[in-house]
Write a protein that holds these residues in place. Structure first.
Motif, short mmCIF file in Angstrom:
data_model
loop_
_atom_site.label_atom_id
_atom_site.label_comp_id
_atom_site.label_asym_id
_atom_site.label_seq_id
_atom_site.Cartn_x
_atom_site.Cartn_y
_atom_site.Cartn_z
N CYS A 77 -7.04 1.58 -4.92
CA CYS A 77 -6.86 0.34 -4.38
C CYS A 77 -7.78 0.15 -3.22
O CYS A 77 -8.50 1.21 -2.78
CB CYS A 77 -5.38 0.53 -3.63
N HIS A 128 0.80 -1.29 0.02
CA HIS A 128 0.01 -0.22 0.00
C HIS A 128 0.86 1.29 0.00
O HIS A 128 0.27 2.08 0.35
CB HIS A 128 -0.87 0.03 1.17
N CYS A 184 -1.29 2.44 -5.22
CA CYS A 184 -0.37 1.42 -4.37
C CYS A 184 0.27 0.50 -5.31
O CYS A 184 -0.20 0.19 -6.20
CB CYS A 184 -1.39 0.81 -3.48
N CYS A 196 -7.58 -0.49 -0.26
CA CYS A 196 -7.39 0.31 0.96
C CYS A 196 -7.91 1.67 1.08
O CYS A 196 -8.06 2.31 1.93
CB CYS A 196 -5.80 0.44 1.27
#
Ligand code: ZN
Length: 381
Positions: free
Chosen positions: A243, A232, A250, A245
């Motif tokens: 991403c 990440h 990332c 996240c």
């Protein structure tokens, strides 16, 4: 005498005997105890099957003195390492001898029909039968998972699924340690460091990208177990790709196995898996090679800050993408040597390993040993 019944004194002896057989006199000196105390605790441990007499030490004069060592065949560890689409299960002695191992491809925790704790118990039973050992000798289980682990639970940060140590303990009937797989691999590589080296970064490149950090000889887990979430870290080549996240760009979105497969398919290769990509790499296919080299450069870019901040002695790369050949390593070296601090990289050893699961088992044994035989007296003592 179960592991929970071992008292502080017993644990001290077991720790003293890990890796080296010792006589009563040796132990007395090591622990600073009276001979009678040593003998009494040794008798407990012999009766409990935790240690054995391993022979005699001849001294210059007088009677030979008995030597004691851990009864490694009596202290077994079950390791279940869950990848994104594979599980590797192992029974090993605490000393590192692998007694049985099985790899199940295509297994995905959380997929329909899977039940992690029940599946682990079934795998344990199969391996117990295969190894011909008594299940009671398995003292502890270590469950490796991708992603961060906090309080013996995997963190449901970017997946719905939580791997909870307590549910595995109920299914297996023994203590269970849940740990991030890259952390286990880094811990397993620690003994390969030479005496002067104290810091190591292990990076696993597979379905995701994660790292285990050993700093000054100790595993660094960081805030909430989040250290090493290398996948990440944003890189230029990620260029706005979203991403899971919540961020963009990332490195895991451009250099992990799914991203590499997407890239080569976009460039015209007809491959569904790394297994299908492997022969093309071996045959020198330029699309495959260029993609892997770029993935290496991207991972190298993500690591510039990490390498500069930690200044590790060794960087070890592993995981199924690294196993495809040297092209990723070439790209990684290119970026790190040209863009990270030269004073750091000039001495940094950059290596790759083929079998990261082997390292995970060794790390799991270290972790299992520490949990079974802690430095501090256990709560039940
Ligand atoms: Zn991300």
């Amino acid at each position: 005498m179960t592991a929970a019944e071992l008292r502080h004194d017993h644990l001290s002896i077991i720790r003293a005997l890990s890796g080296a057989e010792q006589s009563r006199a040796d132990l007395g000196r090591t622990l600073g105890w009276a001979r009678n105390t040593v003998s009494s605790r040794l008798d407990d441990l012999l009766a409990g099957g935790w240690i054995v007499e391993s022979g005699d030490q001849l001294s210059g004069r007088g009677r030979p003195s008995a030597l004691f060592r851990l009864n490694e065949d009596n202290i077994l560890v079950f390791v279940a390492s869950f990848g994104k689409d594979q599980v590797t299960a192992t029974i090993a002695t605490i000393g590192g001898a692998v007694l049985a191992r099985s790899v199940i491809d295509g297994y995905s925790l959380g997929a329909a029909g899977s039940d992690g704790p029940a599946d682990a118990a079934r795998l344990r039973d199969e391996l117990v039968a295969e190894a011909g050992v008594s299940a009671e000798l398995i003292r502890i289980a270590v469950v490796g998972v991708t992603g961060p682990v906090e309080d013996n639970k995997s963190m449901p940060m970017y997946a719905d699924l939580t791997v909870d140590g307590a549910s595995f303990e109920r299914a297996l009937g023994i203590p269970v340690v849940v740990e991030n797989d890259a952390n286990l691999m880094a811990l397993g590589l620690l003994p390969t460091l030479d005496a002067q080296s104290r810091s190591l970064v292990f990076v696993k490149v597979a379905t995701g990208i994660g790292a285990g950090l050993i700093i000054d000889g100790r595993l660094h887990r960081g805030l909430r177990g989040l250290a090493g979430e290398l996948g990440h870290i944003p890189v230029a080549h990620g260029d706005g790709i979203p991403c899971n996240c919540g961020n963009y760009g990332c490195v895991g979105e451009v250099a992990s196995a799914p991203a590499i497969l997407n890239q080569v398919r976009n460039d015209g290769l007809d491959v569904a898996s790394l297994d299908e990509l492997q022969p093309l790499v071996a045959a020198g296919n330029q699309i495959a090679i260029a993609t892997l080299r770029q993935a290496g450069r991207d991972i190298g870019e993500a690591m510039i800050g990490l390498v500069t901040a930690i200044a590790p002695d060794v960087l070890v790369m592993g995981g199924r993408v690294v196993g495809l050949g040297d092209h990723l390593m070439t790209g990684l070296r290119e970026t790190l040597y040209s863009r990270a601090l030269p004073a750091t990289t000039s001495r940094l050893r950059i290596e790759s390993i083929r079998d990261a699961e082997d390292a995970a088992v060794r790390g799991a044994l270290v972790m299992g040993f520490d949990r079974l035989f802690p430095h501090e007296p256990s709560a039940t003592a």
